[in-house]
Write a protein that holds these residues in place. Structure first.
Motif, PDB file in Angstrom:
ATOM      1  N   THR A   6      94.645  59.623-126.508  1.00 53.54           N
ATOM      2  CA  THR A   6      93.256  59.937-126.163  1.00 53.54           C
ATOM      3  C   THR A   6      92.392  59.437-127.321  1.00 53.54           C
ATOM      4  OG1 THR A   6      93.521  62.166-127.115  1.00 53.54           O
ATOM      5  CG2 THR A   6      93.841  61.950-124.756  1.00 53.54           C
ATOM      6  N   CYS A   7      92.303  58.112-127.447  1.00 52.12           N
ATOM      7  CA  CYS A   7      91.887  57.528-128.717  1.00 52.12           C
ATOM      8  C   CYS A   7      90.389  57.516-128.968  1.00 52.12           C
ATOM      9  CB  CYS A   7      92.452  56.113-128.860  1.00 52.12           C
ATOM     10  SG  CYS A   7      91.721  54.888-127.756  1.00 52.12           S
ATOM     11  N   GLY A   8      89.564  57.819-127.952  1.00 50.27           N
ATOM     12  CA  GLY A   8      88.132  57.799-128.189  1.00 50.27           C
ATOM     13  C   GLY A   8      87.702  56.442-128.723  1.00 50.27           C
ATOM     14  N   GLU A  36      92.133  55.322-123.563  1.00 46.50           N
ATOM     15  CA  GLU A  36      90.899  56.097-123.516  1.00 46.50           C
ATOM     16  C   GLU A  36      90.331  56.037-122.101  1.00 46.50           C
ATOM     17  OE1 GLU A  36      87.504  58.106-123.718  1.00 46.50           O
ATOM     18  OE2 GLU A  36      89.092  58.191-125.227  1.00 46.50           O
ATOM     19  N   ILE A  37      89.934  57.186-121.583  1.00 44.32           N
ATOM     20  CA  ILE A  37      89.485  57.267-120.196  1.00 44.32           C
ATOM     21  C   ILE A  37      88.090  56.685-119.989  1.00 44.32           C
ATOM     22  CG2 ILE A  37      88.496  59.596-120.413  1.00 44.32           C
ATOM     23  CD1 ILE A  37      89.662  60.190-117.613  1.00 44.32           C
ATOM     24  N   VAL A  60      93.706  50.346-124.228  1.00 46.19           N
ATOM     25  CA  VAL A  60      93.573  50.232-122.777  1.00 46.19           C
ATOM     26  C   VAL A  60      92.710  51.361-122.250  1.00 46.19           C
ATOM     27  CG1 VAL A  60      95.771  49.033-122.500  1.00 46.19           C
ATOM     28  CG2 VAL A  60      95.707  51.533-122.402  1.00 46.19           C
ATOM     29  N   ARG A  61      92.108  51.107-121.107  1.00 42.15           N
ATOM     30  CA  ARG A  61      91.278  52.126-120.476  1.00 42.15           C
ATOM     31  C   ARG A  61      92.040  52.778-119.333  1.00 42.15           C
ATOM     32  NH1 ARG A  61      86.650  51.789-115.936  1.00 42.15           N
ATOM     33  NH2 ARG A  61      86.023  53.972-116.039  1.00 42.15           N
ATOM     34  N   GLY A  62      91.886  54.110-119.193  1.00 41.48           N
ATOM     35  CA  GLY A  62      92.504  54.809-118.084  1.00 41.48           C
ATOM     36  C   GLY A  62      92.757  56.266-118.408  1.00 41.48           C
ATOM     37  N   ASP A  63      93.082  57.027-117.378  1.00 42.34           N
ATOM     38  CA  ASP A  63      93.397  58.447-117.518  1.00 42.34           C
ATOM     39  C   ASP A  63      94.854  58.570-117.951  1.00 42.34           C
ATOM     40  OD1 ASP A  63      94.186  61.124-117.069  1.00 42.34           O
ATOM     41  OD2 ASP A  63      92.643  61.386-115.535  1.00 42.34           O
ATOM     42  N   THR A  64      95.079  59.036-119.161  1.00 44.71           N
ATOM     43  CA  THR A  64      96.427  59.082-119.720  1.00 44.71           C
ATOM     44  C   THR A  64      97.362  59.960-118.898  1.00 44.71           C
ATOM     45  OG1 THR A  64      95.544  58.708-121.932  1.00 44.71           O
ATOM     46  CG2 THR A  64      97.758  59.625-121.792  1.00 44.71           C
TER      47      THR A  64
END
Length: 261
Positions: A6-8, A36-37, A60-64
């Protein structure tokens, strides 16, 4: 390899490289990964890496929880180190999907709908290198004692992956007086640490300025030194066997074990 699920904007990852760089050590071979979402925030994380000369990274972007994207050989990619400050106790998550998780992340069970903390913690554990993976994550104290997660906490402790729990002081976060804790896990605990958990109560290791708390260098060093030493320090850091934790019904509430002077 270092991973933040959840890297922000990538601050934790970036600081890993900068810490090595400032110490005059090789940092360019460090491989940084994050998910990160939020679209804009993930873009800022990539920009941060470029601006600081970091080349070996993948953000990468997305819901972990519902769509982990960092994969290898049709499994979750694993990492040597994971650092995380996940969102606390979120309620809007796909519990039903996690209950039958295709990636096998429900190692210890499925968390309640109203609190996804142990979903993130199990994602972290599943993403650790089996031989030398270790993690540190920032959580509210509730993960240490909430009844609704007792079964999962029990399995986590019984598997002897918990190495250390650190209680931090209040007011370290803007707009919140809450105290947080650090949970450190290790898939390959040194022989002398197996079957034991170090509990550090650092609630007083903080400088208060009006309504804001600050961790200063001397506070950080005291906590870090205690963790590295893995020795009893009266009223600050104490080692407990898994048998002693069992006697407390797997409750890890820090004040049960260590009270600051």
């Amino acid at each position: 390899s270092v991973y933040d699920p959840t890297c922000g904007s990538g601050g934790l990852l970036l600081n890993c490289a900068l810490q090595l760089k400032d110490a005059g050590k090789e940092y360019r071979t460090l491989k940084l990964y994050g998910q990160e979402i939020n679209l804009i925030t993930s873009a800022i994380a990539r920009m941060n890496m470029f601006m600081h000369g970091i080349e070996e990274f993948q953000i990468v972007r997305g819901d972990t929880l519902s769509e982990p994207t960092l994969l290898e050989n049709d499994e979750l990619k694993t990492f040597n180190v994971i650092l995380a400050n996940p969102p606390y106790s979120i309620k809007a998550w796909d519990r039903a999907l996690f209950e039958n998780d295709p990636w096998g992340r429900n190692l210890w069970g499925t968390p309640p709908q109203g609190c996804a903390d142990y979903a993130f913690q199990q994602h972290i554990q599943k993403s650790l290198d089996r031989k030398n993976g270790r993690s540190i994550s920032l959580w509210p104290h509730g993960i240490l004692f909430r009844d609704s997660e007792a079964g999962m906490r029990r399995q986590m402790i019984e598997q002897d992956v918990v190495e250390c729990v650190i209680g931090l002081g209040p007011n370290l976060f803007y707009n919140s007086p809450m105290e947080a804790c650090l949970l450190i896990t290790n898939n390959n605990k040194p022989k002398e640490r197996r079957g034991k958990i170090l509990i550090i109560n650092a609630v007083k290791q903080v400088r208060q300025d009006k309504n804001i708390g600050f961790l200063e260098e001397n506070h950080i060093q005291k906590i870090y030194t205690a963790y590295k030493a893995f020795e009893n320090q009266e009223d600050f850091a104490l080692i407990f066997s898994l048998e002693e934790i069992v006697e407390q019904n797997f409750n890890l509430a820090i004040n049960r074990y260590v009270r600051p002077d």
